[in-house]
Design a protein around this motif. Sequence first.
Motif, PDB file in Angstrom:
ATOM      1  N   ALA A 159       2.208  27.283  14.432  1.00 53.94           N
ATOM      2  CA  ALA A 159       1.896  27.558  15.835  1.00 53.94           C
ATOM      3  C   ALA A 159       2.699  26.627  16.733  1.00 53.94           C
ATOM      4  N   PRO A 160       3.143  27.140  17.836  1.00 52.55           N
ATOM      5  CA  PRO A 160       3.984  26.352  18.719  1.00 52.55           C
ATOM      6  C   PRO A 160       3.224  25.282  19.497  1.00 52.55           C
ATOM      7  N   SER A 161       1.894  25.294  19.442  1.00 51.38           N
ATOM      8  CA  SER A 161       1.155  24.325  20.260  1.00 51.38           C
ATOM      9  C   SER A 161       1.455  22.909  19.807  1.00 51.38           C
ATOM     10  N   PRO A 162       1.666  22.008  20.758  1.00 43.03           N
ATOM     11  CA  PRO A 162       2.132  20.666  20.421  1.00 43.03           C
ATOM     12  C   PRO A 162       1.064  19.798  19.761  1.00 43.03           C
ATOM     13  N   ALA A 163      -0.217  20.119  20.041  1.00 45.06           N
ATOM     14  CA  ALA A 163      -1.249  19.217  19.517  1.00 45.06           C
ATOM     15  C   ALA A 163      -1.387  19.347  18.020  1.00 45.06           C
ATOM     16  N   ASN A 164      -1.230  18.216  17.344  1.00 42.63           N
ATOM     17  CA  ASN A 164      -1.491  18.149  15.899  1.00 42.63           C
ATOM     18  C   ASN A 164      -0.740  19.149  15.052  1.00 42.63           C
ATOM     19  N   LYS A 165       0.458  19.513  15.464  1.00 43.29           N
ATOM     20  CA  LYS A 165       1.104  20.533  14.651  1.00 43.29           C
ATOM     21  C   LYS A 165       1.805  19.947  13.436  1.00 43.29           C
ATOM     22  N   SER A 166       2.061  18.661  13.459  1.00 42.73           N
ATOM     23  CA  SER A 166       2.617  18.074  12.240  1.00 42.73           C
ATOM     24  C   SER A 166       1.958  16.741  11.938  1.00 42.73           C
ATOM     25  N   ILE A 167       1.972  16.432  10.660  1.00 44.96           N
ATOM     26  CA  ILE A 167       1.481  15.102  10.292  1.00 44.96           C
ATOM     27  C   ILE A 167       2.662  14.264   9.848  1.00 44.96           C
ATOM     28  N   PHE A 168       2.538  12.981  10.062  1.00 43.61           N
ATOM     29  CA  PHE A 168       3.607  12.073   9.697  1.00 43.61           C
ATOM     30  C   PHE A 168       3.205  11.281   8.470  1.00 43.61           C
ATOM     31  N   LEU A 169       4.047  11.317   7.481  1.00 40.29           N
ATOM     32  CA  LEU A 169       3.770  10.587   6.258  1.00 40.29           C
ATOM     33  C   LEU A 169       4.739   9.417   6.131  1.00 40.29           C
ATOM     34  N   PHE A 170       4.183   8.269   5.857  1.00 38.86           N
ATOM     35  CA  PHE A 170       5.013   7.086   5.663  1.00 38.86           C
ATOM     36  C   PHE A 170       5.325   6.911   4.193  1.00 38.86           C
ATOM     37  N   ILE A 216       9.738   7.681   7.620  1.00 36.78           N
ATOM     38  CA  ILE A 216       8.746   8.669   8.012  1.00 36.78           C
ATOM     39  C   ILE A 216       9.206  10.062   7.609  1.00 36.78           C
ATOM     40  N   HIS A 217       8.244  10.846   7.166  1.00 41.27           N
ATOM     41  CA  HIS A 217       8.535  12.209   6.757  1.00 41.27           C
ATOM     42  C   HIS A 217       7.589  13.125   7.504  1.00 41.27           C
ATOM     43  N   GLU A 218       8.153  14.070   8.211  1.00 45.01           N
ATOM     44  CA  GLU A 218       7.318  14.938   9.033  1.00 45.01           C
ATOM     45  C   GLU A 218       6.977  16.210   8.286  1.00 45.01           C
ATOM     46  N   LEU A 219       5.695  16.532   8.279  1.00 42.15           N
ATOM     47  CA  LEU A 219       5.246  17.766   7.629  1.00 42.15           C
ATOM     48  C   LEU A 219       4.594  18.661   8.657  1.00 42.15           C
ATOM     49  N   ARG A 220       5.062  19.871   8.737  1.00 41.35           N
ATOM     50  CA  ARG A 220       4.454  20.795   9.689  1.00 41.35           C
ATOM     51  C   ARG A 220       3.133  21.290   9.140  1.00 41.35           C
ATOM     52  N   LYS A 221       2.123  21.178   9.964  1.00 38.80           N
ATOM     53  CA  LYS A 221       0.813  21.676   9.516  1.00 38.80           C
ATOM     54  C   LYS A 221       0.714  23.170   9.769  1.00 38.80           C
ATOM     55  N   THR A 222       1.037  23.559  10.971  1.00 36.21           N
ATOM     56  CA  THR A 222       0.948  24.981  11.316  1.00 36.21           C
ATOM     57  C   THR A 222       2.268  25.425  11.898  1.00 36.21           C
ATOM     58  N   LEU A 274       0.835  -1.206   0.000  1.00 36.21           N
ATOM     59  CA  LEU A 274       0.000   0.000   0.000  1.00 36.21           C
ATOM     60  C   LEU A 274       0.868   1.254   0.000  1.00 36.21           C
ATOM     61  N   VAL A 275       1.753   1.316   0.980  1.00 39.47           N
ATOM     62  CA  VAL A 275       2.567   2.514   1.119  1.00 39.47           C
ATOM     63  C   VAL A 275       3.483   2.675  -0.076  1.00 39.47           C
ATOM     64  N   ARG A 276       4.013   1.565  -0.555  1.00 39.37           N
ATOM     65  CA  ARG A 276       4.923   1.669  -1.689  1.00 39.37           C
ATOM     66  C   ARG A 276       4.206   2.243  -2.903  1.00 39.37           C
ATOM     67  N   GLN A 277       2.963   1.817  -3.125  1.00 39.01           N
ATOM     68  CA  GLN A 277       2.253   2.304  -4.310  1.00 39.01           C
ATOM     69  C   GLN A 277       1.702   3.692  -4.140  1.00 39.01           C
ATOM     70  N   HIS A 278       1.381   4.059  -2.919  1.00 40.52           N
ATOM     71  CA  HIS A 278       0.795   5.376  -2.713  1.00 40.52           C
ATOM     72  C   HIS A 278       1.817   6.447  -2.387  1.00 40.52           C
ATOM     73  N   ARG A 279       3.056   6.050  -2.361  1.00 38.55           N
ATOM     74  CA  ARG A 279       4.144   6.984  -2.115  1.00 38.55           C
ATOM     75  C   ARG A 279       4.137   7.532  -0.707  1.00 38.55           C
ATOM     76  N   MET A 280       3.178   8.400  -0.381  1.00 39.60           N
ATOM     77  CA  MET A 280       3.165   8.993   0.957  1.00 39.60           C
ATOM     78  C   MET A 280       1.800   8.750   1.581  1.00 39.60           C
ATOM     79  N   MET A 281       1.796   8.183   2.764  1.00 38.84           N
ATOM     80  CA  MET A 281       0.501   7.927   3.388  1.00 38.84           C
ATOM     81  C   MET A 281       0.502   8.300   4.844  1.00 38.84           C
ATOM     82  N   GLU A 282      -0.672   8.766   5.272  1.00 37.76           N
ATOM     83  CA  GLU A 282      -0.806   9.037   6.690  1.00 37.76           C
ATOM     84  C   GLU A 282      -1.219   7.759   7.404  1.00 37.76           C
TER      85      GLU A 282
END
Lengths: 305, 222, 516
Positions: free
Chosen positions: C397-408, C389-395, C351-359
């Motif tokens: 903002a310094p708040s720790p909750a949900n500030k980045s998403i991790f892509l496999f 894993i590749h980390e993408l910053r969403k915002t 799955l991940v190999r074919q979809h390149r980047m997945m959450e």
Amino acid sequence: MAATTDLDAQVEQRVVQLCGEFKQGITYQIIQNDMPTLELAQIVNVINKLLATGRLDMLKKDDDILVFKLRDPGSLHRVKGAEPEEQVVYKIIEECGTQGIWAREIRSRSNLHLNTVEKVLRKLESKKLIKSFNPVSAPKKKTYLLYNLEPDRSLTGGAWYSDQHFDSEFVDILNQQCWRFLEQRTVRARQVTGGPVAVRTASFVASKEVLKHISELGITKVQLSIDDIETILETLVFDGKVERSVAAEGAEGVKLYRAVSSFLPTPALMCTPCGVCPLIKECDDVGNVTPVKCRYMKEWLDVEW
Amino acid sequence: MAARGRGGRGRGRGMTLEQLGVQRGEVLPDNIVGPPETYPLLEFKPSQLPQKENMEYILCIKKDFQEHMQNSQYNIQPEVKNMDIERYSDRYQLLTSHRGQLSLTWSRFPKELHPMMASLPKKRKLKPAKVVVNVKKARTKDINVNETLEELEKKEATAGVDETEEDEGGERENKAEEEVEEDLEEVDEELDEGTDYINNYFDNGESYLDEEDDALEEGGVF
Amino acid sequence: MSGNLQKVCLKILKEYFGDIVAKVGDTLFQKGSNPLRILCSTTKLPLSKVKEALAVLIKHNLVTWDEWKPGIPCYTLLHDRVLLILRYPRYVYHVREKFGEQSEMIIDVISKEGQATASHVIVTSSLKMYDANTDGMNKGSFEQQHITARNHLLNLIENEYIQRCPAPQDSNKPVPKLTVKAEDLYSLTPEMLDLKALQQEIQLRRAGEGKPEVSHPYSDIFWRINYDRFHIDFRDSEIRNSIVRRVDPLAGECLGALLKVSYGRSDPWVSVMNPVTVSEIRDHLKDLKYLEQYLKIIEEQSGGCVQKVGDAGGGQYRINMFNAFQSLTHALIDNIVQDRFGSKAARIFRLVRQHRMMEQDQIGEMSMIDKKEANILTYRLLHDNFLRIHELRKTLAPSPANKSIFLFHVDMTSVVRMILEWSYKALYNLMVQRETRANDNRRLLEKHIRVATIVENLNQSGGTEDQIQEVLDMMTPNEKEHLEQVNKIQDKLHVSEIALDDTIFILQMFTYYQTL
């Protein structure tokens, strides 16, 4: 008085007509606009009569305006003899169809006390007129809907959830059964004459056919949809066991699936202990994990001894 | 890659089990095996190799190849030093010490690899020079002249004999050179581990050596 | 995990050439190119031995030299060639299958010498043929054996399985330069062989003379194996076998023909070959019904190995090696994941190999695996470096909750490199086990050799049945049983090593085409 009765009958009729036009309900204002010559008292009378005979339902909207709607003759039977609150609540629930509605929302719509609502809900449930479920997205929100309806798939997580739990076993069984069906088809297809293309074509199966087969197997009471089956078939594609193709048939394509073999047999690396060893990164010539001391090697080599 | 240990927290880019939604204290497959053993139970055993009909024959070829190479002249053996005691096992040694000289077409290799040294005289000169170098490391003044003198004489004698053979242009040129080299190494070793008094003696007698050098060139032995 | 190749090479050299050669080779591997002097001081081996070791390595095409300083060469180890030593049995077998026993003997002889003269090859391989076939061969046919051998040798050279070694232009230079002309590379002309001399030497040796004084012309021309030529065949075998698995044996035939025609007009090592037409392919196959159908199917099923590029001449198809080995490698690694982590993990990996980047959530949903299990499997794949894993910053903002998403995602190149290293390590471990077990049972193995030698001597000198039996009885039944077990284990390890080369080969091909 005859004139009044005739007039009443006419007004009644007109009100019912208006209700038919305005499915969302009519207000006193609408009636007055329609028949400006009428006295308010007259309108009230007519409305009360229609309410009493159960032809109309009365609802209170947010801004305290009263709204009157035609009652569904069908449901009339079911709630005959019910208290007005029960009718109100029932109506609200009915309107929400397969989406359902939770208690708090019913309260605000009916403007009844929450306690009253709760009491009515108990009563309706005991009369088997309504039932409840918990949607997957909000497992704490008890949701009500008419007894004879099934909750919408999006809320229950579809076929894959039972009691909000993802039913892995069920999915796996379906996976296996679909695979088996496709594999058998491929085996049969090899008997086809006329060249390899014919064989290949014969080994493809449309998702519709898979659905039919699975349904006929009777392994589940759950009604599966084409989408459900295609979801399962897609997982088989990601298992590397199935390939998907599309055939043009009418307006949209039809998805076809067939069983395939892998390009390669099991890799040689995996036929040695090192391939499956969890300690391979620590393995060295010194320390506890060495090829000489390796327990997996010993077991692998001395298994017949 | 630092060793991570089984079932441990991954240190990759701040990703932890918690972030992946696994609750604390939840049992992971890895940890089911009670107290940590060095070799935890295998989740999957090694698979069976697909049977290939030709594998048996290829196996034969491999074993034959290995055996052949091990017994061939290409398997360079160290010089067997202690030939004085004949060992029981020697009788059953297959071919090992009887390989003799490496037989190759030497013109295809860099000159320096040829077993026959082109610059023999030069090499000869080096020998005493080497002795001198070691000698200069001398420290103590204890002397046992006669013994060491005799030894050196002997060495020079064999070297001299070789030289005459060389002059005759004998067939054993190569072998002799080998021996000389071996002797050279042995001399070095002896001196290296040797006693200081040997070194010290020659500290005083450098001119002695020079004379000897000349003596060699004249073909005579002191 | 680096250094695994070095350890394997050291082990290989030790096993085939002994400790001294191994030490010299290993020093060259670790320290890089070096002159003789430094090799001596680093290895602390006697000068004469280092020289011999280098000579051996050079003769076996494992070491080359360059003029480092005037008159002083600097030696370099070709470590990939060291690894190829493990492939020799496959070369020998391949030639046996393709051309027969005589050719098999020729390749066998050349492998064992590294480089050999044509006369040596003909003589030695003929004698081997005689030894292998004493019952079947009468004196008559053996008279001509040297001709047969010569013909086989010619054939192998013409087909480029054997090539001429570069020779020194001026052997008087201290650091000779080796060259060979392109037109000479695969050219063995009649005047280069003296058939009478060959026949004579064979006869003399058969008669028992150890070193007959027979001279041959052109004894300064040497020949060696052309590895790449064998690799072409192995490579083609891989893709053919995969098509046979996917479709059927006839499809394999078609592909074989397609390859053959392609070589007529393309360099065999390019990424994408020139197209060929269906009619050309048809000429190569005796009479294959449904050729066009098979080609069509192969095109759809081969993972991009065969591509259709036009309709002229009944259809034009071409081979795309880059795609071929990409598909094969994907399959290989998918299978590895499956055998190591299970089929659900393999599903996630694909799955991940074919979809390149997945959450993470996507993975759970699309794989139809219970979220918790999916997370655990994903973590394990990550831990073993199959996923990254590749980390993408969403915002911001310094708040720790949900500030980045991790892509496999799957980084194929690094996964391949990891598996290669892993294979080298496995190879090394298997060889260590084999050596250890041989050492542990040395007495027994040596006793067996002694017994076997004595029996053979008795056979040759006409010993009686009784005598032979007496010698055989020197091994107790217990010992015999134990010996059988030891040998069985040795064989199992050998076979695993041979098979492992297959995995390594596919990964090497992948790497080659990726870096073209």
